[in-house]
Scaffold this active site. Structure first.
Site, mmCIF file in Angstrom:
data_model
loop_
_atom_site.group_PDB
_atom_site.id
_atom_site.type_symbol
_atom_site.label_atom_id
_atom_site.label_comp_id
_atom_site.label_asym_id
_atom_site.label_seq_id
_atom_site.Cartn_x
_atom_site.Cartn_y
_atom_site.Cartn_z
ATOM 1 N N GLU A 1 43.145 32.689 38.581
ATOM 2 C CA GLU A 1 44.120 31.618 38.877
ATOM 3 C C GLU A 1 44.180 30.580 37.764
ATOM 4 O O GLU A 1 45.090 29.760 37.741
ATOM 5 C CB GLU A 1 43.801 30.960 40.227
ATOM 6 C CG GLU A 1 42.579 30.024 40.255
ATOM 7 C CD GLU A 1 41.250 30.757 40.405
ATOM 8 O OE1 GLU A 1 41.226 32.000 40.250
ATOM 9 O OE2 GLU A 1 40.233 30.102 40.670
ATOM 10 N N HIS B 1 37.942 33.473 37.329
ATOM 11 C CA HIS B 1 39.081 32.729 37.895
ATOM 12 C C HIS B 1 40.427 33.198 37.342
ATOM 13 O O HIS B 1 40.960 32.574 36.419
ATOM 14 C CB HIS B 1 38.930 31.240 37.588
ATOM 15 C CG HIS B 1 37.760 30.608 38.252
ATOM 16 N ND1 HIS B 1 37.774 30.242 39.575
ATOM 17 C CD2 HIS B 1 36.521 30.308 37.798
ATOM 18 C CE1 HIS B 1 36.607 29.732 39.905
ATOM 19 N NE2 HIS B 1 35.814 29.765 38.836
ATOM 20 N N CYS C 1 35.125 33.484 42.605
ATOM 21 C CA CYS C 1 33.941 32.680 42.274
ATOM 22 C C CYS C 1 33.220 32.211 43.544
ATOM 23 O O CYS C 1 32.555 33.013 44.193
ATOM 24 C CB CYS C 1 34.332 31.527 41.356
ATOM 25 S SG CYS C 1 32.943 30.780 40.501
#
Lengths: 218, 306
Positions: free
Chosen positions: A171, A169, A78
């Site tokens: 993560e 994302h 991002c």
């Protein structure tokens, strides 16, 4: 292997939690000295305007460029993808210029447009979960940039050599696929450092057949 | 090849996917400073100084305190101008329990809503049911029970209340220490002791059990209320705050631009005294503060919220 995570601002803790869950040592990077001994670097999500200010004013930008020039792997998610891009629009903004691509900040709109999608990638057979939060759009990719996944017709994962970037994302999900792929890039740079030889960057496991429509230009 | 939408009709009803996107934005703000601004010019200064978000307001808390009267959601014109000026997320405040104000801010597409004790409460029993919104909410808390009640209602971020507009960090410190200590205690208790603790804190058992396991809130935990200097920011960060809100502290000081930048620097390098020292160099006068002990209960904003 040790992976540095830029920790000036953003969701660095989410990346650290994911890597630690995979048994990987991590280091928070706030100063150029923090990057010493790292085999790879993650540029997390967050506000690219804030992150850029720290990179420019505290010597981190030059350190990261040298880290890449030395053959190390860097992964931007991002805001991290925005920092890696050569051209940033909406509005124009400086960046590290390490990946030849044009990125549109907040390309999908404000937070109300943030959402979770699933899509195909070259990294695994099952669809990949993609969490977009005020995400950027990659409008143009230059020569040599491979597109490993797309969302709404735009590149969502791109790679060139040991540089990897996602506009979403990974993560923030429990799926470690993209991080595993990045660790392979970092492991190669680690072994090339030790052997003093250059190793070819890892290739995605699956054929690129499904992505052949994904031309590397707009 | 294109990614398919998993969930979310976009009609304002939030499901589990939306919850992750809401907490996700809060994750993105970690390590940063969210600054109160009342004009587009101030918003520009805040963004240039490295703020990770701005809070669009008509009056900063210290002026609300001074001028009195009913404090409401800011004028749409002010919020709109600020949204048009900066590229970082824009937050705005609604009165506690005023879900119609929240509907308006969601329709305006602000990035985050603060259901805030700084404004005059609209409901003296109920907070907004925040799960109904696609826009994430932040709420203030003085202790773990309050924090967990707000999370159960759908807050995607918790901040200490502190005492807004006071320029005095003592209440933010008290609230952060209380929340951290109460979480630590939960991790030491046996399973059969958690129900009593849930009763004492007035918080849902499932969240209590979750914290007993993880030792931390399920959403980001920020600090607000009375932070006026770089060292104040470093202090709350070291006590466990993952990011910092600065209200009156910046634009009520003698040197907003320098101070905004200095607070941003100290918030990131909170663990490095030399960096916090550098942040303090060449700073002018901080805002004039208030001694909380001289204040009357009725003048305190932190006691609002239930």
């Amino acid at each position: 292997m040790k992976i540095g995570i830029l920790a000036v601002q953003g969701d660095f803790a989410a990346h650290a939690a994911m890597l630690e869950g995979m048994g990987i040592e991590t280091a928070e990077v706030r100063t150029p000295a923090d990057l010493e001994g790292c085999d790879g670097l993650i540029l997390p999500g967050g506000e690219s305007t804030t992150q850029l200010q720290f990179l420019q004013e505290e010597g981190l930008a030059e350190t990261i460029k040298k880290f890449v020039a030395d053959g190390h792997a860097v992964f931007g998610t991002c805001a991290g993808a925005i920092l890696l891009a050569s051209d940033v629009e909406n509005p124009k903004q400086e960046s590290l210029g390490l990946l030849d691509m044009t990125v549109l900040r907040n390309g999908y709109g404000r937070q109300i447009a943030s959402d979770v999608f699933s899509g195909k990638s070259t990294l695994k057979d099952e669809p990949l979960e993609m969490v977009f939060i005020r995400g950027p759009i990659i409008e143009r990719t230059g020569p040599g940039i491979e597109i490993l996944a797309k969302h709404a017709g735009k590149p969502a994962i791109v790679q060139k050599g040991r540089l990897l970037a996602t506009t979403f994302h990974p993560e923030l999900t429990s799926d470690t696929t993209v991080h595993e792929y990045f660790l392979r890039l970092a492991a190669e740079s680690d072994s090339s450092k030790k052997n003093g030889t250059k190793v070819r960057a890892a290739k995605p496991e699956r054929s690129k057949r499904e992505l052949t429509s994904a031309k590397s230009s707009t | 090849m294109d990614a398919k939408k998993v969930n979310g009709s976009g009609n304002g009803n939030a499901g589990p996917k939306e919850w992750r996107v809401k907490v996700g934005l809060a994750e993105m703000l970690k390590g940063g400073v969210i600054m109160d601004v009342t004009t587009a010019d101030q918003a520009r200064i805040a963004e240039k100084a490295g703020a990770c978000a701005v809070m669009a307001l008509e009056r900063v808390p210290s002026d609300i305190r001074k001028e009195g009267g009913v404090a409401r959601m800011a004028s749409i014109k002010v919020i709109r101008e600020i949204m048009a000026t900066v590229t970082i997320p824009v937050m705005a405040k609604v009165r506690i329990g005023h879900f119609a104000e929240a509907d308006v801010l969601q329709a305006l597409e602000v990035d985050f809503i603060d259901e805030s004790e700084v404004l005059t409460p609209a409901d003296e029993e109920n907070h907004i049911w925040k799960h109904d919104y696609r826009v994430p909410f932040v709420c203030g808390a003085r202790n773990l029970g309050e924090a967990l009640r707000r999370i159960a209602e759908g807050a995607a971020m918790i901040r200490t209340k502190g005492e807004a507009g006071s320029g005095n960090v003592v209440e933010a410190v008290r609230h952060m220490r209380t929340i951290v200590a109460q979480m630590k205690k939960l991790t030491l208790l046996r399973d059969d002791e958690l129900m009593h603790e849930a009763k004492e804190l007035g918080a849902p058992l499932d969240l209590i059990r979750q914290i007993a396991k993880t030792g931390k809130l399920p959403v980001p935990n920020f600090s607000a209320g009375g932070i006026a200097t770089p060292a104040d920011a470093a202090l709350v960060r070291r006590l466990g705050a993952e990011a910092v809100f600065v209200g009156s502290g910046i634009f009520k000081s003698s040197d907003p631009e320098a101070r905004a930048k200095a607070v941003v620097k100290a918030t990131t390098h909170f663990d490095d005294p030399k960096a916090v020292l550098e942040a303090h160099e060449e700073l002018g006068e901080a805002m004039k503060g208030l001694d909380i002990r001289q204040m009357e209960e009725k003048d305190m904003m932190s006691t609002r919220g239930w």
